[in-house]
Design a protein around this motif. Structure first.
Motif, PDB file in Angstrom:
ATOM      1  N   ASP A  97      -1.786 -13.837  -0.748  1.00  0.00           N
ATOM      2  CA  ASP A  97      -1.830 -15.299  -0.832  1.00  0.00           C
ATOM      3  C   ASP A  97      -1.972 -15.764  -2.281  1.00  0.00           C
ATOM      4  N   TYR A  98      -2.892 -15.148  -2.984  1.00  0.00           N
ATOM      5  CA  TYR A  98      -3.159 -15.542  -4.373  1.00  0.00           C
ATOM      6  C   TYR A  98      -1.931 -15.281  -5.243  1.00  0.00           C
ATOM      7  N   LEU A  99      -1.315 -14.118  -5.062  1.00  0.00           N
ATOM      8  CA  LEU A  99      -0.130 -13.786  -5.853  1.00  0.00           C
ATOM      9  C   LEU A  99       1.028 -14.720  -5.541  1.00  0.00           C
ATOM     10  N   LEU A 100       1.186 -15.077  -4.275  1.00  0.00           N
ATOM     11  CA  LEU A 100       2.243 -16.026  -3.923  1.00  0.00           C
ATOM     12  C   LEU A 100       2.008 -17.372  -4.602  1.00  0.00           C
ATOM     13  N   GLU A 101       0.764 -17.810  -4.655  1.00  0.00           N
ATOM     14  CA  GLU A 101       0.445 -19.068  -5.317  1.00  0.00           C
ATOM     15  C   GLU A 101       0.784 -19.012  -6.803  1.00  0.00           C
ATOM     16  N   LYS A 102       0.481 -17.891  -7.440  1.00  0.00           N
ATOM     17  CA  LYS A 102       0.675 -17.764  -8.886  1.00  0.00           C
ATOM     18  C   LYS A 102       2.101 -17.383  -9.267  1.00  0.00           C
ATOM     19  N   LEU A 103       2.782 -16.613  -8.419  1.00  0.00           N
ATOM     20  CA  LEU A 103       4.081 -16.041  -8.784  1.00  0.00           C
ATOM     21  C   LEU A 103       5.258 -16.633  -8.016  1.00  0.00           C
ATOM     22  N   GLY A 104       4.994 -17.261  -6.891  1.00  0.00           N
ATOM     23  CA  GLY A 104       6.082 -17.758  -6.059  1.00  0.00           C
ATOM     24  C   GLY A 104       6.577 -16.692  -5.095  1.00  0.00           C
ATOM     25  N   GLU A 105       7.415 -17.107  -4.159  1.00  0.00           N
ATOM     26  CA  GLU A 105       7.865 -16.220  -3.088  1.00  0.00           C
ATOM     27  C   GLU A 105       8.733 -15.065  -3.561  1.00  0.00           C
ATOM     28  N   ASP A 106       9.324 -15.174  -4.748  1.00  0.00           N
ATOM     29  CA  ASP A 106      10.194 -14.104  -5.247  1.00  0.00           C
ATOM     30  C   ASP A 106       9.451 -13.094  -6.118  1.00  0.00           C
ATOM     31  N   GLY A 107       8.151 -13.303  -6.337  1.00  0.00           N
ATOM     32  CA  GLY A 107       7.428 -12.476  -7.293  1.00  0.00           C
ATOM     33  C   GLY A 107       6.408 -11.525  -6.711  1.00  0.00           C
ATOM     34  N   VAL A 108       6.414 -11.351  -5.383  1.00  0.00           N
ATOM     35  CA  VAL A 108       5.407 -10.520  -4.723  1.00  0.00           C
ATOM     36  C   VAL A 108       6.102  -9.491  -3.840  1.00  0.00           C
ATOM     37  N   ALA A 109       5.599  -8.252  -3.877  1.00  0.00           N
ATOM     38  CA  ALA A 109       6.187  -7.166  -3.092  1.00  0.00           C
ATOM     39  C   ALA A 109       5.086  -6.175  -2.741  1.00  0.00           C
ATOM     40  N   PHE A 110       5.472  -4.996  -2.270  1.00  0.00           N
ATOM     41  CA  PHE A 110       4.517  -3.940  -1.959  1.00  0.00           C
ATOM     42  C   PHE A 110       4.495  -2.905  -3.071  1.00  0.00           C
ATOM     43  N   GLY A 111       3.293  -2.438  -3.403  1.00  0.00           N
ATOM     44  CA  GLY A 111       3.104  -1.305  -4.312  1.00  0.00           C
ATOM     45  C   GLY A 111       1.998  -0.440  -3.753  1.00  0.00           C
ATOM     46  N   SER A 112       2.248   0.183  -2.620  1.00  0.00           N
ATOM     47  CA  SER A 112       1.207   0.736  -1.746  1.00  0.00           C
ATOM     48  C   SER A 112       0.250   1.706  -2.432  1.00  0.00           C
ATOM     49  N   ASP A 113       0.763   2.556  -3.330  1.00  0.00           N
ATOM     50  CA  ASP A 113       0.004   3.681  -3.888  1.00  0.00           C
ATOM     51  C   ASP A 113      -0.254   4.752  -2.834  1.00  0.00           C
ATOM     52  N   PHE A 114       0.599   4.818  -1.809  1.00  0.00           N
ATOM     53  CA  PHE A 114       0.481   5.868  -0.797  1.00  0.00           C
ATOM     54  C   PHE A 114       0.443   7.246  -1.459  1.00  0.00           C
ATOM     55  N   ASP A 115      -0.325   8.131  -0.874  1.00  0.00           N
ATOM     56  CA  ASP A 115      -0.531   9.503  -1.335  1.00  0.00           C
ATOM     57  C   ASP A 115      -1.252   9.575  -2.672  1.00  0.00           C
ATOM     58  N   GLY A 116      -1.781   8.433  -3.121  1.00  0.00           N
ATOM     59  CA  GLY A 116      -2.549   8.431  -4.364  1.00  0.00           C
ATOM     60  C   GLY A 116      -3.809   7.595  -4.285  1.00  0.00           C
ATOM     61  N   CYS A 117      -4.186   7.157  -3.055  1.00  0.00           N
ATOM     62  CA  CYS A 117      -5.329   6.255  -2.954  1.00  0.00           C
ATOM     63  C   CYS A 117      -5.923   6.302  -1.557  1.00  0.00           C
ATOM     64  N   THR A 118      -7.012   5.550  -1.386  1.00  0.00           N
ATOM     65  CA  THR A 118      -7.632   5.351  -0.085  1.00  0.00           C
ATOM     66  C   THR A 118      -7.152   4.015   0.467  1.00  0.00           C
ATOM     67  N   VAL A 119      -6.410   4.038   1.569  1.00  0.00           N
ATOM     68  CA  VAL A 119      -5.866   2.814   2.152  1.00  0.00           C
ATOM     69  C   VAL A 119      -6.760   2.362   3.292  1.00  0.00           C
ATOM     70  N   PRO A 120      -6.699   1.082   3.663  1.00  0.00           N
ATOM     71  CA  PRO A 120      -7.495   0.612   4.799  1.00  0.00           C
ATOM     72  C   PRO A 120      -7.162   1.352   6.086  1.00  0.00           C
ATOM     73  N   ASP A 121      -8.174   1.539   6.922  1.00  0.00           N
ATOM     74  CA  ASP A 121      -7.957   2.220   8.201  1.00  0.00           C
ATOM     75  C   ASP A 121      -6.902   1.517   9.044  1.00  0.00           C
ATOM     76  N   GLY A 122      -6.772   0.203   8.874  1.00  0.00           N
ATOM     77  CA  GLY A 122      -5.788  -0.556   9.646  1.00  0.00           C
ATOM     78  C   GLY A 122      -4.356  -0.214   9.314  1.00  0.00           C
ATOM     79  N   ILE A 123      -4.149   0.462   8.178  1.00  0.00           N
ATOM     80  CA  ILE A 123      -2.822   0.980   7.816  1.00  0.00           C
ATOM     81  C   ILE A 123      -2.783   2.478   8.066  1.00  0.00           C
ATOM     82  N   GLY A 124      -3.704   3.210   7.464  1.00  0.00           N
ATOM     83  CA  GLY A 124      -3.826   4.645   7.715  1.00  0.00           C
ATOM     84  C   GLY A 124      -2.813   5.474   6.967  1.00  0.00           C
ATOM     85  N   ASP A 125      -1.533   5.259   7.246  1.00  0.00           N
ATOM     86  CA  ASP A 125      -0.456   5.925   6.534  1.00  0.00           C
ATOM     87  C   ASP A 125       0.778   5.040   6.667  1.00  0.00           C
TER      88      ASP A 125
END
Length: 351
Positions: free
Chosen positions: A285-313
């Motif tokens: 939400d915050y990034l959308l406010e600051k960057l607009g709809e074209d400036g936000v994406a995913f940068g998961s950091d999968f296999d390099g971090c601890t993700v929320p249990d609600g995602i898991g993998d």
């Protein structure tokens, strides 16, 4: 959860490093079998709608093959300098791993050398891999080996990880802290930014100090990008971006990839997997406010971090998509965040 998967192109994972080290069921062959550890393999990617992404190549300060990579901020050995003589052959091992995945896949995994190739692979149901270097210790300061890496498929790099090298300085993993923690780009770093602009290699500002960020902003003619960083105003980690940095990214037509690491999401900075997905929504939400709809994406950091249990993998990505729907995000916006914004940004970078 809806039955239709949203295609996802993700801005950062450490899967090649996991496979090279052989930790959590590593090795090229394991990528084609559904596992229970780690975050990404091909069967789970398909279940989660993961169609492509930037696959990072990172050389740890200490390499323990067959073991978990622990990067505790309390242990300075995890952030010690890495020599070019060590980093170059280790980076080549990750390139060889990516090639092995492509060869073993019988056409279902593609190392994409352009956005046109990535889009074509994704539309054909293949996994598009774009190679990224995280921390360029593997480069010679005269950049004499950069062209060879480009020929091998390199299309994105971050000058630093969270340590100093010959090209610049990175932020520590301390909390709470400002990103203004050290020096900026060296002369070699400035030359690297110019070379990347000329060659069509994206420059990633995640991990760089605030001084380094402004050095890149001054030098670069391309959009400013932080592939896997969050909002400093919500979570005061030095890995996250200040409002001034976000303003500069927006002015350049750039992008931020939302990082799923709980320590960069939570207001208390704790590495607690019992972190609600609403924290990801809050940063988005915050990034959308600051960057607009074209400036936000995913940068998961999968296999390099601890993700929320609600995602898991990677199979949990549809849960996050549904949380966005509950937050009132429309389908067009969700598709932009999930893939289109990255593909558009990389095209504007010249890839």
């Amino acid at each position: 959860m809806t039955d239709t998967l949203i295609p996802i192109f993700d801005g950062h994972n450490d899967t090649l490093l996991r496979l090279v080290l052989g930790k959590t069921g590593g090795g090229a062959g394991s990528f084609f079998e559904q596992g229970e550890r780690g975050h990404i393999d091909l069967p789970r990617a398909r279940k989660g709608g993961f169609c492509g992404g930037l696959f990072a190549m990172f050389t740890p300060s200490r390499i323990s093959e067959g073991e978990e990579l622990e990067l505790s901020p309390r242990d300075p050995a995890n952030f010690a300098p890495v020599s070019q003589a060590v980093a170059e052959p280790f980076t080549q091992r990750m390139i060889d791993m990516a090639r092995s995945l492509e060869e073993r896949s019988r056409g279902t995994v593609v190392i994409a050398h352009s956005i046109a190739e990535a889009r074509r692979a994704m539309s054909d149901g293949k996994l598009a891999v774009i190679l990224h270097i995280e921390g360029v210790e593997c480069l010679k300061t005269d950049l004499s080996n950069l062209h060879g890496l480009y020929q091998a498929g390199l299309r994105s790099l971050g000058p630093v990880w969270s340590r100093k090298n010959d090209f610049g300085d990175g932020v520590p993993m301390s909390f709470p802290s400002s990103p203004d923690t050290g020096s900026g780009l060296t002369e070699a770093g400035e030359n690297l930014i110019r070379a990347c602009n000329t060659m069509g290699i994206m420059v990633d500002l995640s991990h760089i100090t605030e001084k380094g960020f402004w050095d890149v902003a001054r030098l670069s003619t391309k959009p400013l990008v932080a592939s896997h960083s969050n909002v400093h105003a919500i979570c005061p980690s030095p890995r996250n971006l200040t409002d001034a940095q976000l303003e500069a990214i927006r002015a350049s037509g750039g992008l931020v990839g939302v990082n799923f690491h709980v320590g960069f999401l939570r207001t208390d900075g704790q590495q607690n997997a019992a972190t609600d997905l609403d924290q990801i929504v809050a940063h988005t939400d915050y990034l959308l406010e600051k960057l607009g709809e074209d400036g936000v994406a995913f940068g998961s950091d999968f296999d390099g971090c601890t993700v929320p249990d609600g995602i898991g993998d990677v199979t949990g990505l549809p849960h996050l998509i549904d949380r966005y729907r509950l937050a009132g995000y429309g389908e067009e916006l969700i598709r932009k965040i999930a893939a289109e914004n990255w593909l558009s940004l990389l095209a504007r970078t010249g890839i």
